[in-house]
Design a protein around this motif. Structure first.
Motif, PDB file in Angstrom:
ATOM      1  N   PHE A 191       0.741  -1.117  -0.187  1.00  0.00           N
ATOM      2  CA  PHE A 191      -0.474   0.397   0.269  1.00  0.00           C
ATOM      3  C   PHE A 191       1.492   1.289  -0.242  1.00  0.00           C
ATOM      4  CE2 PHE A 191      -3.212  -2.652   1.439  1.00  0.00           C
ATOM      5  CZ  PHE A 191      -5.091  -2.697   0.828  1.00  0.00           C
ATOM      6  N   GLY A 192       1.870   1.166   0.038  1.00  0.00           N
ATOM      7  CA  GLY A 192       3.091   2.405  -0.211  1.00  0.00           C
ATOM      8  C   GLY A 192       3.093   3.175   0.883  1.00  0.00           C
ATOM      9  N   ILE A 193       3.329   2.586   2.132  1.00  0.00           N
ATOM     10  CA  ILE A 193       3.542   3.312   3.015  1.00  0.00           C
ATOM     11  C   ILE A 193       4.327   2.284   5.127  1.00  0.00           C
ATOM     12  CG2 ILE A 193       0.779   4.003   3.272  1.00  0.00           C
ATOM     13  CD1 ILE A 193      -0.199   1.667   5.320  1.00  0.00           C
ATOM     14  N   GLY A 194       4.790   1.179   3.873  1.00  0.00           N
ATOM     15  CA  GLY A 194       5.425   0.554   4.616  1.00  0.00           C
ATOM     16  C   GLY A 194       7.023   1.673   5.258  1.00  0.00           C
ATOM     17  N   GLY A 195       7.608   0.772   6.209  1.00  0.00           N
ATOM     18  CA  GLY A 195       8.633   1.372   7.450  1.00  0.00           C
ATOM     19  C   GLY A 195       9.481   1.437   8.422  1.00  0.00           C
ATOM     20  N   ARG A 196      10.351   1.711   8.510  1.00  0.00           N
ATOM     21  CA  ARG A 196      10.641   1.149   9.727  1.00  0.00           C
ATOM     22  C   ARG A 196       9.683   1.053  10.950  1.00  0.00           C
ATOM     23  NH1 ARG A 196      13.710   5.371  11.147  1.00  0.00           N
ATOM     24  NH2 ARG A 196      12.052   5.602  12.893  1.00  0.00           N
ATOM     25  N   ILE A 197       9.704   0.195  11.648  1.00  0.00           N
ATOM     26  CA  ILE A 197       9.023  -0.492  12.463  1.00  0.00           C
ATOM     27  C   ILE A 197       9.715  -0.377  13.868  1.00  0.00           C
ATOM     28  CG2 ILE A 197       7.678  -2.360  14.101  1.00  0.00           C
ATOM     29  CD1 ILE A 197       6.725  -3.209  11.452  1.00  0.00           C
ATOM     30  N   GLY A 198       9.256   0.339  15.201  1.00  0.00           N
ATOM     31  CA  GLY A 198      10.397   0.675  16.482  1.00  0.00           C
ATOM     32  C   GLY A 198      11.805   1.762  15.665  1.00  0.00           C
ATOM     33  N   SER A 199      12.149   1.028  16.777  1.00  0.00           N
ATOM     34  CA  SER A 199      14.168   1.536  16.335  1.00  0.00           C
ATOM     35  C   SER A 199      14.439   1.793  14.912  1.00  0.00           C
ATOM     36  CB  SER A 199      14.878   0.954  17.545  1.00  0.00           C
ATOM     37  OG  SER A 199      15.122  -0.185  18.251  1.00  0.00           O
ATOM     38  N   GLY A 200      13.670   0.135  14.794  1.00  0.00           N
ATOM     39  CA  GLY A 200      14.544  -0.662  13.338  1.00  0.00           C
ATOM     40  C   GLY A 200      15.422  -1.735  13.688  1.00  0.00           C
ATOM     41  N   LYS A 201      16.353  -1.156  15.215  1.00  0.00           N
ATOM     42  CA  LYS A 201      17.279  -2.032  15.377  1.00  0.00           C
ATOM     43  C   LYS A 201      17.257  -3.700  15.764  1.00  0.00           C
ATOM     44  CE  LYS A 201      19.704   1.793  17.105  1.00  0.00           C
ATOM     45  NZ  LYS A 201      20.237   2.770  18.168  1.00  0.00           N
ATOM     46  N   GLN A 202      16.097  -4.000  16.439  1.00  0.00           N
ATOM     47  CA  GLN A 202      16.071  -5.460  16.680  1.00  0.00           C
ATOM     48  C   GLN A 202      15.354  -5.957  15.672  1.00  0.00           C
ATOM     49  OE1 GLN A 202      13.667  -3.132  15.427  1.00  0.00           O
ATOM     50  NE2 GLN A 202      11.576  -3.286  15.279  1.00  0.00           N
ATOM     51  N   TRP A 203      16.563  -7.747  16.081  1.00  0.00           N
ATOM     52  CA  TRP A 203      17.000  -8.504  15.152  1.00  0.00           C
ATOM     53  C   TRP A 203      15.558  -9.304  14.382  1.00  0.00           C
ATOM     54  CZ3 TRP A 203      21.399  -8.582  12.657  1.00  0.00           C
ATOM     55  CH2 TRP A 203      22.671  -8.311  12.854  1.00  0.00           C
ATOM     56  N   VAL A 204      15.836  -9.642  13.170  1.00  0.00           N
ATOM     57  CA  VAL A 204      15.052 -10.983  12.825  1.00  0.00           C
ATOM     58  C   VAL A 204      15.346 -12.063  12.739  1.00  0.00           C
ATOM     59  CG1 VAL A 204      12.997 -11.192  11.116  1.00  0.00           C
ATOM     60  CG2 VAL A 204      13.142  -8.786  11.711  1.00  0.00           C
ATOM     61  N   SER A 205      15.220 -12.622  12.589  1.00  0.00           N
ATOM     62  CA  SER A 205      15.958 -14.140  12.957  1.00  0.00           C
ATOM     63  C   SER A 205      15.156 -14.971  11.800  1.00  0.00           C
ATOM     64  CB  SER A 205      16.700 -14.959  13.973  1.00  0.00           C
ATOM     65  OG  SER A 205      17.713 -14.475  15.097  1.00  0.00           O
ATOM     66  N   TRP A 206      15.148 -14.920  10.573  1.00  0.00           N
ATOM     67  CA  TRP A 206      14.040 -15.126   9.502  1.00  0.00           C
ATOM     68  C   TRP A 206      14.250 -16.950   8.564  1.00  0.00           C
ATOM     69  CZ3 TRP A 206      16.164 -16.445   4.835  1.00  0.00           C
ATOM     70  CH2 TRP A 206      17.374 -16.191   4.318  1.00  0.00           C
ATOM     71  N   ILE A 207      13.589 -17.631   8.091  1.00  0.00           N
ATOM     72  CA  ILE A 207      14.070 -18.995   7.641  1.00  0.00           C
ATOM     73  C   ILE A 207      13.216 -18.880   6.598  1.00  0.00           C
ATOM     74  CG2 ILE A 207      13.029 -19.984   9.060  1.00  0.00           C
ATOM     75  CD1 ILE A 207      15.216 -22.231   8.555  1.00  0.00           C
ATOM     76  N   HIS A 208      13.167 -19.450   5.150  1.00  0.00           N
ATOM     77  CA  HIS A 208      12.719 -19.911   4.153  1.00  0.00           C
ATOM     78  C   HIS A 208      11.746 -21.198   4.445  1.00  0.00           C
ATOM     79  CE1 HIS A 208      10.780 -20.736   0.247  1.00  0.00           C
ATOM     80  NE2 HIS A 208      11.182 -19.638  -0.140  1.00  0.00           N
ATOM     81  N   ILE A 209      10.685 -20.967   3.942  1.00  0.00           N
ATOM     82  CA  ILE A 209       9.899 -22.235   4.555  1.00  0.00           C
ATOM     83  C   ILE A 209      10.477 -23.367   4.424  1.00  0.00           C
ATOM     84  CG2 ILE A 209       8.508 -21.927   2.286  1.00  0.00           C
ATOM     85  CD1 ILE A 209       7.739 -23.395   5.507  1.00  0.00           C
ATOM     86  N   ALA A 210      11.151 -23.223   2.992  1.00  0.00           N
ATOM     87  CA  ALA A 210      11.921 -24.807   2.245  1.00  0.00           C
ATOM     88  C   ALA A 210      12.543 -25.349   3.148  1.00  0.00           C
ATOM     89  CB  ALA A 210      12.078 -24.252   0.430  1.00  0.00           C
ATOM     90  N   ASP A 211      14.177 -24.607   3.971  1.00  0.00           N
ATOM     91  CA  ASP A 211      14.591 -24.630   5.211  1.00  0.00           C
ATOM     92  C   ASP A 211      13.715 -25.575   6.070  1.00  0.00           C
ATOM     93  OD1 ASP A 211      16.890 -24.441   3.247  1.00  0.00           O
ATOM     94  OD2 ASP A 211      16.325 -22.351   3.110  1.00  0.00           O
ATOM     95  N   VAL A 212      12.540 -24.659   6.160  1.00  0.00           N
ATOM     96  CA  VAL A 212      11.885 -25.226   7.279  1.00  0.00           C
ATOM     97  C   VAL A 212      12.314 -26.783   7.499  1.00  0.00           C
ATOM     98  CG1 VAL A 212       9.858 -25.388   8.843  1.00  0.00           C
ATOM     99  CG2 VAL A 212      11.006 -23.256   8.644  1.00  0.00           C
ATOM    100  N   VAL A 213      11.690 -27.120   6.329  1.00  0.00           N
ATOM    101  CA  VAL A 213      11.090 -28.825   6.477  1.00  0.00           C
ATOM    102  C   VAL A 213      12.409 -29.331   5.628  1.00  0.00           C
ATOM    103  CG1 VAL A 213       9.257 -28.525   5.749  1.00  0.00           C
ATOM    104  CG2 VAL A 213      11.031 -28.594   3.839  1.00  0.00           C
ATOM    105  N   GLY A 214      13.512 -28.776   5.299  1.00  0.00           N
ATOM    106  CA  GLY A 214      14.305 -29.084   5.153  1.00  0.00           C
ATOM    107  C   GLY A 214      15.640 -29.625   6.371  1.00  0.00           C
ATOM    108  N   LEU A 215      15.617 -28.454   7.954  1.00  0.00           N
ATOM    109  CA  LEU A 215      15.857 -28.876   8.979  1.00  0.00           C
ATOM    110  C   LEU A 215      15.603 -29.514   9.751  1.00  0.00           C
ATOM    111  CD1 LEU A 215      17.095 -24.662   9.247  1.00  0.00           C
ATOM    112  CD2 LEU A 215      18.475 -26.983   9.102  1.00  0.00           C
TER     113      LEU A 215
END
Length: 306
Positions: A186-210
């Protein structure tokens, strides 16, 4: 192998089923409503968590059990009732898995029990590998600690037990991505909070792989961080969204607004933890999507996400 999956109808469970079937395994899916599904040569559906149900009587020569069952932590706010359902659903499902294991003969070789990196608590500075013990006392950490302690009781039957500590799962048609990408569309994305917080992400393909790795590799036991090797700061994560979607990254969302909107649940977005998959890397697991840009391009390029 004969693999039993509890919670197999969810986002992770459905993708896991397909991968295990492609690998030639035989599956049994524990479900409250087996009549909704059609059993076949490779997959059977068995009732559980219902009055008088005894799924163990329909299970023969089980090699592995994967427990993914539990109330979703997603939603609008964590009310007292929601928090109780989150905790109790995990206790109820895991207790039933333990009861099933107790009554199986022979016992399965391994139990892979879902968990979460919320175990570690929140930090902008620490790095969490599987060897780190938690002193956190927030809601999610308490839930995960209780969940893992309960699952560990399978070890008294010499069942190798793995706690699959999921990070933020990204994938098509589920996980965290649809909601996270919505402001950018919607064109309204931006920093959430401080922006310094970590996001430990993973693709679903690697979820099932692990998960497959945990089933197959007998040296893997205890906690297993199910995260990509390169966590990102929230602000960098958002900028990558904007870059791939060709949308601006400009409108900050202050912490107080998130807290007012989501209450305690806002901690999931405003805080974070840098979890690194040390065990997977030591086991030479080859991530399909080790970098965020490749993962997001694969997901966001689909027609469903445009």
């Amino acid at each position: 192998m004969h693999i039993v999956i509890a919670g197999g109808s969810g986002f992770v469970g459905q993708v896991l089923q397909q991968q295990l079937l492609n690998q030639g395994h035989r599956l049994t899916i524990l479900t409250r409503n087996p009549s909704k599904f059609q059993s076949g040569k490779q997959t059977q559906y068995v009732e559980w968590l219902a009055a008088n149900s005894q799924p163990e009587t329909q299970l023969e020569k089980v090699d592995a059990i994967v427990n993914l069952a539990g109330e979703s932590i997603n939603g609008f706010r964590w009310t007292k009732a929601k928090k109780q359902r989150i905790l109790q659903s995990r206790i109820t499902a895991t207790n039933e898995v333990l009861r099933i294991i107790e009554n199986l003969n022979p016992k399965p070789t391994v139990l892979v029990n879902a968990s979460a990196i919320g175990y570690y608590g929140m930090s902008e500075t620490a790095t969490f590998t599987e060897g780190v013990n938690s002193n956190a006392s927030d809601f999610l950490a308490t839930v995960v600690q209780t969940w893992e302690e309960l699952a560990s009781r399978a070890e008294k039957w010499e069942v190798r037990t793995v706690y699959a500590r999921f990070g933020i799962i990204l994938g098509k048609g589920g996980g965290a991505l649809p909601l996270m990408s919505l402001p950018y569309k919607f064109g309204i994305g931006g920093r959430i909070g401080s922006g310094k917080q970590w996001v430990s992400w993973i693709h679903i393909a690697d979820v099932v792989g692990l998960i497959s790795l945990a089933i197959e590799q007998s040296h893997i036991h205890g906690p297993l961080n199910v995260t990509a090797p390169e966590p990102q700061r929230m602000d960098d994560f958002g900028k990558m969204f904007a870059y791939i979607l060709h949308r601006p990254h400009w409108l900050p969302v202050p912490s107080f607004a998130m807290k007012a909107l989501l209450g305690e649940m806002s901690e999931m977005l405003l805080c974070g933890q840098r979890a690194v998959p040390e065990k997977a890397l030591n086991a030479s697991y080859k991530f399909q999507y080790p970098e965020l840009e490749g993962a997001l391009r694969e997901i966001l390029s689909s027609k469903e996400q445009q």
